[in-house]
Enzyme design. Structure first.
Site, short mmCIF file in Angstrom:
data_model
loop_
_atom_site.label_atom_id
_atom_site.label_comp_id
_atom_site.label_asym_id
_atom_site.label_seq_id
_atom_site.Cartn_x
_atom_site.Cartn_y
_atom_site.Cartn_z
N ASP A 17 0.83 -1.21 0.00
CA ASP A 17 0.00 0.00 0.00
C ASP A 17 0.87 1.26 0.00
OD1 ASP A 17 -2.33 1.44 -0.03
OD2 ASP A 17 -2.79 1.16 2.10
N GLY A 18 0.33 2.31 -0.62
CA GLY A 18 0.99 3.62 -0.52
C GLY A 18 1.51 4.19 -1.83
N GLY A 20 -0.15 5.70 -4.18
CA GLY A 20 -0.79 7.00 -4.44
C GLY A 20 -0.14 8.10 -3.62
N ARG A 30 -0.80 9.50 -9.82
CA ARG A 30 -0.91 8.20 -9.13
C ARG A 30 -0.37 7.04 -9.97
NH1 ARG A 30 -4.29 7.66 -4.87
NH2 ARG A 30 -4.47 5.46 -5.37
N THR A 63 -10.82 -6.55 -4.93
CA THR A 63 -12.11 -6.44 -5.61
C THR A 63 -12.55 -4.97 -5.60
OG1 THR A 63 -12.62 -8.47 -4.39
CG2 THR A 63 -14.40 -7.50 -5.65
N ASN A 65 -10.69 -2.32 -5.33
CA ASN A 65 -9.84 -1.44 -6.15
C ASN A 65 -10.38 -1.30 -7.57
OD1 ASN A 65 -6.74 -2.69 -4.69
ND2 ASN A 65 -7.96 -0.93 -4.08
N ARG A 185 2.22 -4.93 6.12
CA ARG A 185 1.47 -3.89 5.41
C ARG A 185 2.28 -2.60 5.45
NH1 ARG A 185 -4.77 -2.47 4.67
NH2 ARG A 185 -4.47 -0.69 3.30
N GLU A 204 1.58 -13.45 12.25
CA GLU A 204 2.19 -12.30 12.92
C GLU A 204 2.05 -11.08 12.00
OE1 GLU A 204 3.38 -12.29 15.98
OE2 GLU A 204 2.92 -14.43 16.18
C1 IPE Z 1 -5.37 -2.70 -0.09
O1 IPE Z 1 -5.05 -1.37 -0.26
C2 IPE Z 1 -5.35 -3.40 -1.42
C3 IPE Z 1 -4.04 -3.52 -2.04
C4 IPE Z 1 -2.90 -3.14 -1.55
C5 IPE Z 1 -4.04 -4.16 -3.32
P1 IPE Z 1 -6.16 -0.24 -0.39
O2 IPE Z 1 -5.45 1.04 -0.53
O3 IPE Z 1 -7.14 -0.61 -1.42
O4 IPE Z 1 -6.87 -0.34 1.05
P2 IPE Z 1 -7.73 0.71 1.85
O5 IPE Z 1 -8.74 1.27 0.90
O6 IPE Z 1 -6.78 1.75 2.33
O7 IPE Z 1 -8.32 -0.07 2.98
C1 IPE Z 2 -1.60 0.38 -3.40
O1 IPE Z 2 -1.41 1.74 -3.40
C2 IPE Z 2 -1.83 -0.17 -4.78
C3 IPE Z 2 -3.20 -0.60 -5.03
C4 IPE Z 2 -4.15 -0.61 -4.15
C5 IPE Z 2 -3.50 -1.07 -6.37
P1 IPE Z 2 -2.62 2.77 -3.36
O2 IPE Z 2 -2.99 3.12 -4.75
O3 IPE Z 2 -3.72 2.26 -2.50
O4 IPE Z 2 -1.92 4.00 -2.64
P2 IPE Z 2 -2.55 5.01 -1.61
O5 IPE Z 2 -3.14 4.21 -0.50
O6 IPE Z 2 -3.56 5.81 -2.35
O7 IPE Z 2 -1.38 5.82 -1.15
MG MG Z 3 -4.10 2.42 -0.52
#
Ligand code: IPE
Ligand code: IPE
Ligand code: MG
Length: 255
Positions: A17-18, A20, A30, A63, A65, A185, A204
């Site tokens: 995650d992260g 964006g 993004r 799903t 996303n 995570r 864990e």
């Molecule tokens: C979880 O991240 C899904 C993936 C990393 C593929 P999200 O960015 O979609 O999760 P939320 O919306 O912050 O819970």
């Molecule tokens: C994780 O990064 C990638 C996917 C969920 C596909 P994000 O796109 O969720 O990044 P943030 O959470 O917006 O920073």
């Molecule tokens: Mg995210």
């Protein structure tokens, strides 16, 4: 810091995650964040293989996303396609088998085709299993398992009394895989976001503020080292647990 080669997690799962927020920090779009995230995937796959991790499961697309803006979903599909084209040779060379969990029918046709090809052509590799969670949602996975189970009961293939944890697990898409020992995570979020709800029962959990595109081998080793300091009690007491005397094991330095 060192990690103990004799106490490696057999299965690591990562919520990547992260992307964006990384893009925002760098004042770019993004989609470029996702591109950089794909590079981090390459690094982590190689590092896990090098360290000797047997199973690596990456949450690449939920799903939920798929409900993101069309342009972003399209870009994620292209990146996945690009990843598969570029990495297939490398996966073969490294003896890595590719698997997926999730509803790949919901992905675009080219990506689906490429995935099927990659899965077939790596099917005999056994140095590491790389599982990509794509269009994956754990609640959907569980509901699907219940439906299949009900069908099998209806057709007298199994009896209600036969249902137990192991059997139920075998109806999930992760069948045959051990449960994750370590879940990582990134990006400072403390939630599971519909990932492997059944399978994470005794995993864990490790959370880091590092944004996924910045996640390097060093961060992975840090997570593994942290995992190795934990005592996994599985509901028992310390005294009941046989002490694993793995302090004498070989260790490797973090880069
Ligand atoms: C979880 O991240 C899904 C993936 C990393 C593929 P999200 O960015 O979609 O999760 P939320 O919306 O912050 O819970
Ligand atoms: C994780 O990064 C990638 C996917 C969920 C596909 P994000 O796109 O969720 O990044 P943030 O959470 O917006 O920073
Ligand atoms: Mg995210």
């Amino acid at each position: 810091m060192k990690i103990n080669r004799d106490n490696l997690p057999q299965h690591i799962a990562i919520i990547m995650d992260g992307n964006g927020r990384w893009a925002k920090q760098h004042a770019i779009g993004r989609i470029r964040g996702h591109k950089k995230g794909a590079q981090a995937v390459r690094t982590v796959v190689r590092s896990c293989r090098e360290i000797g991790i047997k199973h690596l499961t990456l949450y690449a697309l939920s799903t939920e996303n798929l409900g993101r803006p069309k342009e972003e979903v399209k870009a994620l599909m292209s990146l996945l396609e690009e990843y598969l084209s570029n990495e297939l040779m490398e996966l073969q060379k490294q003896g890595i088998r590719l698997k997926t969990i999730g509803e790949i029918d919901h992905l675009n046709a080219t990506v689906k085709e490429k995935l099927l090809q990659a899965k077939t052509s790596t099917a005999n590799n056994d140095r590491m299993i790389l599982t990509l969670a794509l269009s994956y949602g754990s609640r959907d996975e569980i509901i699907l398992a219940v439906k299949k189970l009900m069908q099998d009961i209806k057709q007298d293939k199994i009896k209600i009394n036969d249902i137990n944890k192991d059997m139920f697990g075998s109806y999930l898409q992760t069948t045959g895989m051990p449960d994750p020992d370590l879940l990582i995570r990134t990006s400072g979020e403390y939630r599971i976001s519909n990932f492997l709800l059944w399978q994470l029962a005794y995993t864990e959990l490790y959370f880091t503020d590092v944004l996924w595109p910045d996640f390097k081998k060093d961060d992975l080793l840090k997570a593994i080292a942290n995992y190795q300091q934990r005592e996994r009690r599985f509901g028992l007491t310390s005294e009941q647990l046989e002490k694993d005397n793995n302090n004498n094991g070989r260790s490797i330095d973090r880069e």
